[in-house]
Write an enzyme that holds these catalytic residues in place. Structure first.
Site, PDB file in Angstrom:
ATOM      1  N   ASP A 126       0.881  -1.169   0.000  1.00  0.00           N
ATOM      2  CA  ASP A 126       0.000   0.000   0.000  1.00  0.00           C
ATOM      3  C   ASP A 126       0.918   1.219   0.000  1.00  0.00           C
ATOM      4  OD1 ASP A 126      -1.647   2.105   0.466  1.00  0.00           O
ATOM      5  OD2 ASP A 126      -2.508   1.340   2.345  1.00  0.00           O
ATOM      6  N   LEU A 127       1.007   1.863  -1.157  1.00  0.00           N
ATOM      7  CA  LEU A 127       1.994   2.952  -1.288  1.00  0.00           C
ATOM      8  C   LEU A 127       1.692   4.134  -0.372  1.00  0.00           C
ATOM      9  CD1 LEU A 127       2.555   2.848  -5.151  1.00  0.00           C
ATOM     10  CD2 LEU A 127       4.283   2.391  -3.403  1.00  0.00           C
ATOM     11  N   LYS A 160       9.558   2.207 -18.715  1.00  0.00           N
ATOM     12  CA  LYS A 160       9.107   3.275 -19.593  1.00  0.00           C
ATOM     13  C   LYS A 160       7.582   3.373 -19.524  1.00  0.00           C
ATOM     14  CE  LYS A 160       7.518   1.680 -23.867  1.00  0.00           C
ATOM     15  NZ  LYS A 160       7.506   1.506 -25.287  1.00  0.00           N
ATOM     16  N   ASP A 166       5.189   6.405 -27.562  1.00  0.00           N
ATOM     17  CA  ASP A 166       5.462   5.013 -27.214  1.00  0.00           C
ATOM     18  C   ASP A 166       6.773   4.531 -27.827  1.00  0.00           C
ATOM     19  OD1 ASP A 166       4.787   2.427 -26.102  1.00  0.00           O
ATOM     20  OD2 ASP A 166       4.350   1.756 -28.136  1.00  0.00           O
ATOM     21  N   HIS A 196      12.667   4.671 -27.802  1.00  0.00           N
ATOM     22  CA  HIS A 196      13.448   3.663 -28.533  1.00  0.00           C
ATOM     23  C   HIS A 196      14.095   4.211 -29.815  1.00  0.00           C
ATOM     24  CE1 HIS A 196      11.600   1.001 -25.734  1.00  0.00           C
ATOM     25  NE2 HIS A 196      10.433   0.962 -26.339  1.00  0.00           N
ATOM     26  N   LYS A 242       1.729   0.506 -36.332  1.00  0.00           N
ATOM     27  CA  LYS A 242       1.103  -0.777 -35.976  1.00  0.00           C
ATOM     28  C   LYS A 242       0.161  -1.205 -37.100  1.00  0.00           C
ATOM     29  CE  LYS A 242       1.247  -0.691 -30.963  1.00  0.00           C
ATOM     30  NZ  LYS A 242       2.102  -1.873 -30.836  1.00  0.00           N
TER      31      LYS A 242
HETATM   32  P1  NDP Z   1       0.086  -4.274 -15.378  1.00  0.00           P
HETATM   33  O1  NDP Z   1      -1.118  -3.420 -15.362  1.00  0.00           O
HETATM   34  O2  NDP Z   1      -0.009  -5.624 -15.969  1.00  0.00           O
HETATM   35  O3  NDP Z   1       0.643  -4.452 -13.898  1.00  0.00           O
HETATM   36  C1  NDP Z   1       0.768  -3.382 -12.998  1.00  0.00           C
HETATM   37  C2  NDP Z   1       1.258  -3.888 -11.657  1.00  0.00           C
HETATM   38  O4  NDP Z   1       1.287  -2.784 -10.749  1.00  0.00           O
HETATM   39  C3  NDP Z   1       0.389  -4.949 -11.028  1.00  0.00           C
HETATM   40  O5  NDP Z   1       1.202  -5.802 -10.258  1.00  0.00           O
HETATM   41  C4  NDP Z   1      -0.517  -4.135 -10.107  1.00  0.00           C
HETATM   42  O6  NDP Z   1      -1.000  -4.998  -9.136  1.00  0.00           O
HETATM   43  C5  NDP Z   1       0.454  -3.075  -9.611  1.00  0.00           C
HETATM   44  N1  NDP Z   1      -0.184  -1.807  -9.222  1.00  0.00           N
HETATM   45  C6  NDP Z   1      -0.968  -1.023  -9.985  1.00  0.00           C
HETATM   46  N2  NDP Z   1      -1.311   0.103  -9.323  1.00  0.00           N
HETATM   47  C7  NDP Z   1      -0.738   0.001  -8.095  1.00  0.00           C
HETATM   48  C8  NDP Z   1      -0.712   0.853  -6.956  1.00  0.00           C
HETATM   49  N3  NDP Z   1      -1.371   2.014  -6.913  1.00  0.00           N
HETATM   50  N4  NDP Z   1      -0.005   0.448  -5.897  1.00  0.00           N
HETATM   51  C9  NDP Z   1       0.663  -0.720  -5.921  1.00  0.00           C
HETATM   52  N5  NDP Z   1       0.692  -1.553  -6.972  1.00  0.00           N
HETATM   53  C10 NDP Z   1      -0.001  -1.196  -8.050  1.00  0.00           C
HETATM   54  O7  NDP Z   1       1.215  -3.407 -16.093  1.00  0.00           O
HETATM   55  P2  NDP Z   1       2.506  -3.953 -16.877  1.00  0.00           P
HETATM   56  O8  NDP Z   1       3.147  -5.009 -16.079  1.00  0.00           O
HETATM   57  O9  NDP Z   1       2.131  -4.244 -18.285  1.00  0.00           O
HETATM   58  O10 NDP Z   1       3.418  -2.639 -16.917  1.00  0.00           O
HETATM   59  C11 NDP Z   1       4.208  -2.224 -15.831  1.00  0.00           C
HETATM   60  C12 NDP Z   1       5.189  -1.166 -16.305  1.00  0.00           C
HETATM   61  O11 NDP Z   1       6.034  -1.739 -17.296  1.00  0.00           O
HETATM   62  C13 NDP Z   1       4.528   0.036 -16.978  1.00  0.00           C
HETATM   63  O12 NDP Z   1       5.274   1.173 -16.690  1.00  0.00           O
HETATM   64  C14 NDP Z   1       4.648  -0.293 -18.472  1.00  0.00           C
HETATM   65  O13 NDP Z   1       4.629   0.881 -19.263  1.00  0.00           O
HETATM   66  C15 NDP Z   1       5.996  -0.983 -18.492  1.00  0.00           C
HETATM   67  N6  NDP Z   1       6.180  -1.881 -19.630  1.00  0.00           N
HETATM   68  C16 NDP Z   1       5.362  -2.958 -19.832  1.00  0.00           C
HETATM   69  C17 NDP Z   1       5.559  -3.816 -20.901  1.00  0.00           C
HETATM   70  C18 NDP Z   1       4.698  -5.001 -21.110  1.00  0.00           C
HETATM   71  O14 NDP Z   1       4.850  -5.670 -22.158  1.00  0.00           O
HETATM   72  N7  NDP Z   1       3.788  -5.336 -20.205  1.00  0.00           N
HETATM   73  C19 NDP Z   1       6.660  -3.576 -21.865  1.00  0.00           C
HETATM   74  C20 NDP Z   1       7.487  -2.428 -21.554  1.00  0.00           C
HETATM   75  C21 NDP Z   1       7.235  -1.630 -20.481  1.00  0.00           C
HETATM   76  P3  NDP Z   1      -2.221  -4.653  -8.146  1.00  0.00           P
HETATM   77  O15 NDP Z   1      -3.287  -4.039  -8.992  1.00  0.00           O
HETATM   78  O16 NDP Z   1      -2.576  -5.926  -7.455  1.00  0.00           O
HETATM   79  O17 NDP Z   1      -1.632  -3.699  -7.188  1.00  0.00           O
END
Ligand code: NDP
Length: 448
Positions: free
Chosen positions: A84-85, A134, A221, A226, A316
């Protein structure tokens, strides 16, 4: 070496698709420390066992040939913390333990400032690394604000802004090939090179990522990070070493040399497009006018490059995947043969290198020849390389704060011009080569 990786957003897509397999690749090659621990942190109510099962499932689905023992080692090294941030005690529990940590923010970008502020309030052990995915900011202002927050938390040496392109060996080879070869290095300048094209065309469309992509678009993006990084590698002056300082200083020089665009240049040198059907995709708000195609022609005000065009292009739902850097040489001055200009291609995905020359043909004529080379597969996937660099605190392949800001400076006039409607949003068919309409040929006054 850092022994504890804390992934904020440890249940997300990035963790499942890239970070866990990246860790398994490191484990398979013996790169992980013996007492390694990976802490997944998110809001969901999980315990260690359920988290390990989730991680196991994601690793089972991962691309590539991952060693079973390495996957098991990563699952064993995983544990979960509920996050919990807004609660400093919860953030402190994620970080708690001996020695420095790598705090990897795999969170939605809007949450980055909140997480950095929370870490600042809690404090992190000396020598810890803070890793940010990113996109870094959504414009120049927000990137600067995030840089200020980070500066209050740790020294810049300990900030790792991820651009996974830099961790791809094919991308690194652009720099190595151009600098280390006597036949190329002396001719890498505007006297010999007419145009450099940096292309990342994808046949894939949104793939269910509208929630992210529709707020961002192709320019932010791909181009802002990139493709500008690729421009830096292809255009930078030779660094004195591959140390983080030398490499990044030379990259910033390139970004600073990009000639700023006024409205006239935005109109003449940029294009944006959207594939037909995008507006109807789930999660898209058509009134946002998000582009799925962007093309930009840049000029560098430097002694080496003044007079060469740098064309950056991405889109895309296009007809074919084309991910490459193409260097087009000027024609040889007067000679008695019919010939075509030489072209050097760096394939980024799939990897490859080819040189298109004129060569021997029948009876005193020349025909096009293609010399090709295959490359060794990389030792590590891009996210394996990133994680290893994070754990050994080597930031040479990450983006420095000033670099991120300069990159935003380059695209800001384009973003502003597009938001004022200076450049039409052209529609293109899925499977086509992008918007037809006007191409971005040499602008008036350009050298040809
Ligand atoms: P997701 O939405 O799949 O996951 C986000 C994660 O953050 C979850 O674990 C979520 O879990 C957690 N989260 C979200 N909000 C909160 C909060 N307020 N407090 C604590 N935890 C939180 O995102 P992605 O994994 O796809 O992306 C993550 C990052 O990586 C982004 O910055 C994205 O731009 C970057 N990225 C992603 C790529 C990809 O292919 N997926 C590729 C390149 C970059 P929960 O809701 O349970 O807290």
């Amino acid at each position: 070496m850092i022994e504890r990786l804390v992934v904020f957003g440890g249940t997300g897509d990035l963790m499942g698709r890239y970070l866990l397999p990246g860790l398994a690749a490191l484990a398979a090659r013996g790169h992980l420390p013996e007492r390694f621990e990976v802490v997944g942190a998110a809001r969901e109510d999980l315990d260690d066992d359920r988290y390990r099962s989730w991680a196991e499932g994601r690793l089972a689905r991962a691309d590539g040939d991952l060693d079973a023992a390495a996957k098991e080692a990563v699952v064993r090294a995983a544990r979960y913390e509920r996050l919990d941030l807004a609660d400093p005690a919860s953030v402190a529990a994620c970080i708690a333990g001996d020695g420095p940590v790598a705090a990897y923010l795999a969170l939605p970008p809007a949450v980055f400032p909140i997480a950095v502020t929370a870490l600042h309030q809690t404090g992190i052990p000396d020598g810890s690394q803070v890793v940010l995915e990113k996109p870094f900011g959504e414009d120049l202002e927000s990137a600067m604000a995030l840089n200020r927050l980070l500066a209050a938390l740790v020294d810049e040496r300990h900030v790792f802004r991820v651009d996974h392109f830099l961790a791809m060996t094919t991308v690194q080879n652009v720099l190595g090939t151009r600098l280390a070869n006597r036949v190329l290095e002396p001719i890498f300048n505007s006297a010999h090179i007419e145009e450099v094209e940096v292309v990342w065309d994808e046949s894939l469309a949104l793939e269910g990522r509208a929630g992210y992509y529709d707020h961002v678009g192709a320019l932010k993006d791909m181009v802002q990070n990139h493709l500008l990084q690729l421009l830096c590698l292809v255009a930078m002056e030779p660094p004195n070493s591959l140390s983080e300082r030398d490499l990044r200083d030379r990259k910033v020089d390139v970004l600073r040399s990009v000639r700023p665009m006024g409205d006239e240049q935005v109109v003449a040198r940029t294009r944006r497009g959207r594939y037909r059907g995008y507006a109807g995709e789930e999660g898209v708000a058509p009134e946002r006018g998000t582009e799925t195609f962007a093309e930009v022609v840049l000029e560098l005000d430097s002694r080496r490059w003044s007079g060469t065009r740098f064309r950056l292009r991405t889109g895309k739902a296009l007809g074919r995947d084309r991910m490459e850097v193409v260097v087009r040489f000027r024609p040889v001055p007067r000679h008695p043969f019919a010939s075509a200009p030489n072209t050097l291609r760096f394939g980024l995905e799939p990897e490859g290198l080819s040189l298109e020359l004129m060569g021997i043909g029948p009876a005193m004529s020349l025909v096009p020849l293609r010399l090709g080379a295959e490359m060794e597969p990389p030792e590590l996937p891009a996210y394996g390389r990133i994680l290893l660099d994070v754990l050994i605190a080597n930031s040479a392949l990450s983006i420095r704060g000033d670099e991120a800001e300069e990159a935003w400076r380059v695209v800001t006039p384009i973003l502003e011009g597009w938001s004022r409607g200076l450049v039409p949003l052209e529609e293109y068919d899925v499977g086509s080569d992008g918007p037809g309409g006007r191409g971005l040929g040499p602008a008036p006054g350009d050298p040809s």
